[in-house]
Scaffold this active site. Structure first.
Site, PDB file in Angstrom:
ATOM      1  N   GLU A 645     -40.564  14.262  32.067  1.00  0.00           N
ATOM      2  CA  GLU A 645     -41.898  14.719  32.251  1.00  0.00           C
ATOM      3  C   GLU A 645     -42.813  13.663  31.723  1.00  0.00           C
ATOM      4  O   GLU A 645     -44.242  13.767  31.907  1.00  0.00           O
ATOM      5  CB  GLU A 645     -41.999  15.869  31.338  1.00  0.00           C
ATOM      6  CG  GLU A 645     -41.720  15.974  29.771  1.00  0.00           C
ATOM      7  CD  GLU A 645     -41.647  17.321  29.131  1.00  0.00           C
ATOM      8  OE1 GLU A 645     -42.194  18.214  29.558  1.00  0.00           O
ATOM      9  OE2 GLU A 645     -41.055  17.105  27.946  1.00  0.00           O
ATOM     10  N   CYS A 716     -37.947  22.341  36.161  1.00  0.00           N
ATOM     11  CA  CYS A 716     -38.007  23.530  35.425  1.00  0.00           C
ATOM     12  C   CYS A 716     -39.536  23.836  35.153  1.00  0.00           C
ATOM     13  O   CYS A 716     -40.153  24.609  34.533  1.00  0.00           O
ATOM     14  CB  CYS A 716     -37.567  23.603  34.229  1.00  0.00           C
ATOM     15  SG  CYS A 716     -38.275  22.310  33.191  1.00  0.00           S
TER      16      CYS A 716
END
Ligand code: PEP
Ligand code: MG
Length: 798
Positions: A645, A716
């Site tokens: 991320e 996700c």
């Protein structure tokens, strides 16, 4: 009509008659000393703005503008045109000096005239001899051709063109740049007021119809769905700030009254939790217990008692203690903590309502299809509405992060958070409303045809969700037989039973920080064990990915405050865990123990930006495993994954993939960090797009790296629930997706409607595009062609 721009009439720079600096030029920004003329103009500007804001109708507001401009600029004529999108023309709404008969009735076709040119360019047009200009088109019913100098500026509110403000003079000369600056500033300053007046008069039918109707307001999409019903404004009749001080003799009686109020309010919270029980997960109820805990807070009680003992009566003493806490939270940088100030104020109001004599309750009459409205709604307000009557929620403040939004999503009630624009919430009370929780849009007093459109949308959505329900037990498998498991994201308030009922194949991301956020102190190892065990058991034998604590950024703990200028770039996720191995190890041990005898745990580490952090975490995890294995023989080493991320993790995906069993891409943060766009800031929301070519290239880098090491990739972030993005992820060869349970059926439909080959073809076409918008258009077209058009604009009447 010619669109050519004659060089002699270009509105910009060069040929102007005075040499005052243009707006925005350094010289205009910081004048060393304001000249008397400039100060006079500033005063006049403020006077006009004041007069306009005091006007009681759109017509008088616009009249105040034209008179003000004419007087200030000493010009011969001034006019305001408003855009009427429904009829594709501009209406002359107010004028002075044009000898116009019948304001509101004279109009110009949209693409005509200099007014149309200003609107098209969305920039000022300043010409010397208007009638000689190729774009000139006389407005019938005026003596406009007598005026030569023309200056028009657009009136734009939130990117929407409301109209054009025009000054004209008989003389053949361009307006001065200082005059252009004045008019442009005025238009900018008044755009909001005009938008508000427009929305009010649109309700009475006296304003032209805008493309984006002014009886429509924008906010954040808090919880998806369409709701139609009646606004019910919730407000408190007791005002904490207005409670006076009063001297009392019998302080013991005041303390007893305070105690009774505390007990009563805490009992109310517990009752509400019970009332909501069938619809709420155990964790949702924890939120109400947290409120009860704040109401019973010893610190708050002691501080108030102390003030009572110093002679103040209980309400006055309580006001001081509550406001002291509120100020403390309001001053915090962190949006989550600031949000808690509202909770404390709300609890203060409730305590006060019990302390003060008489009826101090707010509006409690909830009609069927209630749309709950409030400036600072709290989850408690929402819980107070009987579930069968609650249709939607509109909160003046807050974001999709607020507990209110999380609860609304959990209860599947459409919600809009942080409504923008100049909407007076009080006027929504008793009003017919449509809440579009998909787009974050609120419609006031919708006409019959809009209602019909939205009823149709509701029916379509209902039908779609029934049809999708039939896919529940079918695998998420492409047309060419590639399985792409769909997992769900869960956390404090996500209902595990919702995930199961939607056919979730496991939990792809369990945000463990959420249960930490509703407590007053770190949960113990035993408390964490119970929680994780519950989640692992609920899904067993399906996999459950528990992510270690990801606090920092926009997620903070009241009992572990971190003050930072740049929290997203600060002490966050794994960084906090590694700096506090006791917190990290307690959590790891609780997870490993919860997994004993089950074996469906997967461990996930957030905010990994360098391999050293991962290596250090692995050492700690292995140590905890060995230690527990010495005590218990059913402790297993779970598969370990890292969140990708942070851009650094993208470029080191190979090194990371070599060390772990799986990668999990968090598109929320990855998009934020890659594009330099705050994920929670509405102002820059249009720059945030997971389909940005840079994000797609980052995803390719990650999937390639993982493939080289034979490691699977799961995505996700919220983007996984976006049908267009999911289609692209299919082409990218991502192994699984993890999304909100509400999005799961739609994404399963996408997966089952395409082959991986088709996905790959779309990916190569997307890679040839330079902009997110064209990539999205391409993917939406593919969805529509495949018969999935219903997913393209949910909530928008088609
Ligand atoms: C993400 O960043 O995409 C993610 C899933 O994590 P979170 O939203 O909890 O930061
Ligand atoms: Mg993240």
């Amino acid at each position: 009509m010619s669109n050519k721009t004659p060089p002699q009439n270009t509105p910009n720079a060069g040929a102007d008659s005075d040499r005052s600096p243009a707006i925005g030029s350094p010289a205009s920004r910081v004048p060393a000393r304001k000249s008397a003329g400039a100060l006079k103009k500033l005063t006049e500007l403020h006077q006009i703005i004041q007069q306009v804001s005091q006007a009681d109708s759109l017509e008088s507001a616009l009249q105040a503008i034209v008179s003000g401009v004419r007087n200030t600029l000493h010009t011969d004529a001034c006019a305001v045109y408003l855009s009427d999108q429904a009829h594709s023309h501009y209406v002359l709404m107010a004028s002075e000096g044009l000898n116009a008969q019948g304001a509101g009735k004279l109009h110009l076709r949209q693409s005509t005239g200099l007014v149309g040119w200003v609107a098209e360019r969305r920039e000022a047009v300043n010409v010397r001899n208007a009638p000689a200009h190729p774009r000139f088109c006389r407005l019938q019913g005026t003596d406009e051709e007598a005026y030569h100098g023309f200056l028009g500026v657009p009136i734009i509110h939130r990117q929407q063109l409301l109209g054009v403000l025009v000054a004209q003079q008989l003389a053949q000369s361009r307006f001065k740049k200082s005059e252009q600056a004045f008019l442009a500033t005025l238009a900018t300053q008044l755009a909001g007021t005009i938008a508000l007046s427009l929305s009010q008069s649109a309700l009475q039918g006296s304003a032209p119809a805008q493309s984006q109707s002014p009886s429509q307001y924008e906010g954040g999409a808090g919880a998806p769905g369409i709701a139609m019903g009646t606004g019910v404004l919730v407000f408190s009749t007791v005002d904490l700030d207005q409670v006076p001080d009063r001297t009392v003799e019998d302080s013991e009686a005041e303390i007893a009254a305070l105690q009774a109020a505390v007990d009563g309010v805490a009992a109310d919270f517990e009752l509400l939790a019970e009332r909501l029980e069938p619809g709420l997960s155990a964790e949702d109820r924890a939120l109400f217990r947290a409120y009860a805990l704040i109401a019973r807070s010893q610190e708050l009680f002691d501080a108030t008692v102390n003030r009572i003992r110093h002679g103040n009566w209980a309400p006055g003493a309580l006001r001081e203690s509550i406001l002291e806490h509120v100020r403390l939270f309001e001053a915090m940088d962190d949006p989550y903590l600031r949000e808690r100030a509202h909770d404390i104020r709300d609890i203060g109001h409730r305590l006060l309502a019990r302390l003060l004599p008489g009826d101090a309750t707010g509006n409690t009459d909830y009609p069927p299809h209630t749309i709950l409205i409030g400036e600072h709604l709290s989850p408690v307000d929402l819980a107070a509405v009987p579930a069968e009557r609650l249709a939607g929620v509109v909160s003046g403040h807050g974001s999709s992060l607020s507990h209110l939004a999380i609860l609304a999503r959990s209860m599947e009630v459409p919600a809009i958070m942080g409504i923008t624009g100049d909407v007076a919430l009080g006027e929504l009370d008793g009003t017919s409303l449509i809440v579009d929780g998909y787009q974050g849009r609120l419609y006031l007093n919708p006409g019959e045809s809009l209602q019909k459109d939205f009823r149709r949308v509701q029916r379509q959505e209902q039908k779609l969700s029934e049809e999708l329900q039939s896919l529940r037990d079918l695998p998420a498998e492409t047309l060419d037989g590639v399985r792409m498991p769909l997992y769900t994201n869960a956390g404090l308030l996500s209902d595990l039973s919702h995930s199961l009922s939607r056919g979730s194949e496991g939990i792809g991301l369990y945000r463990t920080e959420f249960p930490f956020m509703v407590r007053n102190s770190f949960p113990t190892e035993d408390e964490q064990y119970l929680l994780y065990r519950q989640v692992l058991e609920a899904f067993h034998p399906r996999p459950v990915t528990l992510r270690t604590l990801d606090i920092g950024g926009d997620k903070a703990l009241t009992y572990f405050p971190v003050q930072e200028a740049n929290p997203y770039l600060g002490w966050r996720g794994i960084r906090i865990s590694l700096d506090n191995p006791d917190i990290f190890l307690t959590q790891i041990r609780a997870m490993l123990k919860a997994n004993a005898g089950l074996g469906n745990l997967r461990l996930l580490l957030p905010m990994i930006s360098r391999v050293e952090d991962l290596d250090e975490a692995i050492v700690l995890i292995n140590g905890a495993c060995h230690e527990l294995q010495n005590q218990q023989d059913d402790i297993m080493v779970p598969p370990l994954g890292v969140m990708i991320e942070v851009p650094a993790a993208v470029y080191q995906a190979q090194e990371l993939a070599r060390r772990v069993e799986f990668l999990c891409v968090g598109t929320n943060d990855l998009t934020q960090y890659l594009l330099a766009v705050d994920r929670n800031n509405e102002r820059v929301a249009r720059w945030f797009d997971a389909l940005h070519p840079a994000v797609i290239r980052a995803l390719i880098q990650v999937t390639d790296a993982a493939r080289r090491h034979g490691k699977p990739v799961c995505v996700c972030g919220e983007a996984a629930g976006d049908p267009a993005v999911a289609l692209l992820l299919l082409g990218l060869g991502v192994e699984s997706l993890s999304l909100s349970s509400g999005d799961l059926p739609r994404i399963k439909w996408v997966i089952r409607s395409f082959s991986r080959d088709q996905g790959q073809e779309l990916l190569s076409l997307a890679l040839a595009q330079e902009q997110a918008t064209s990539i999205r258009a391409l993917l939406l077209q593919a969805l529509t062609t495949a018969g999935l058009g219903a997913l393209v604009h949910p909530g928008t009447p088609r």
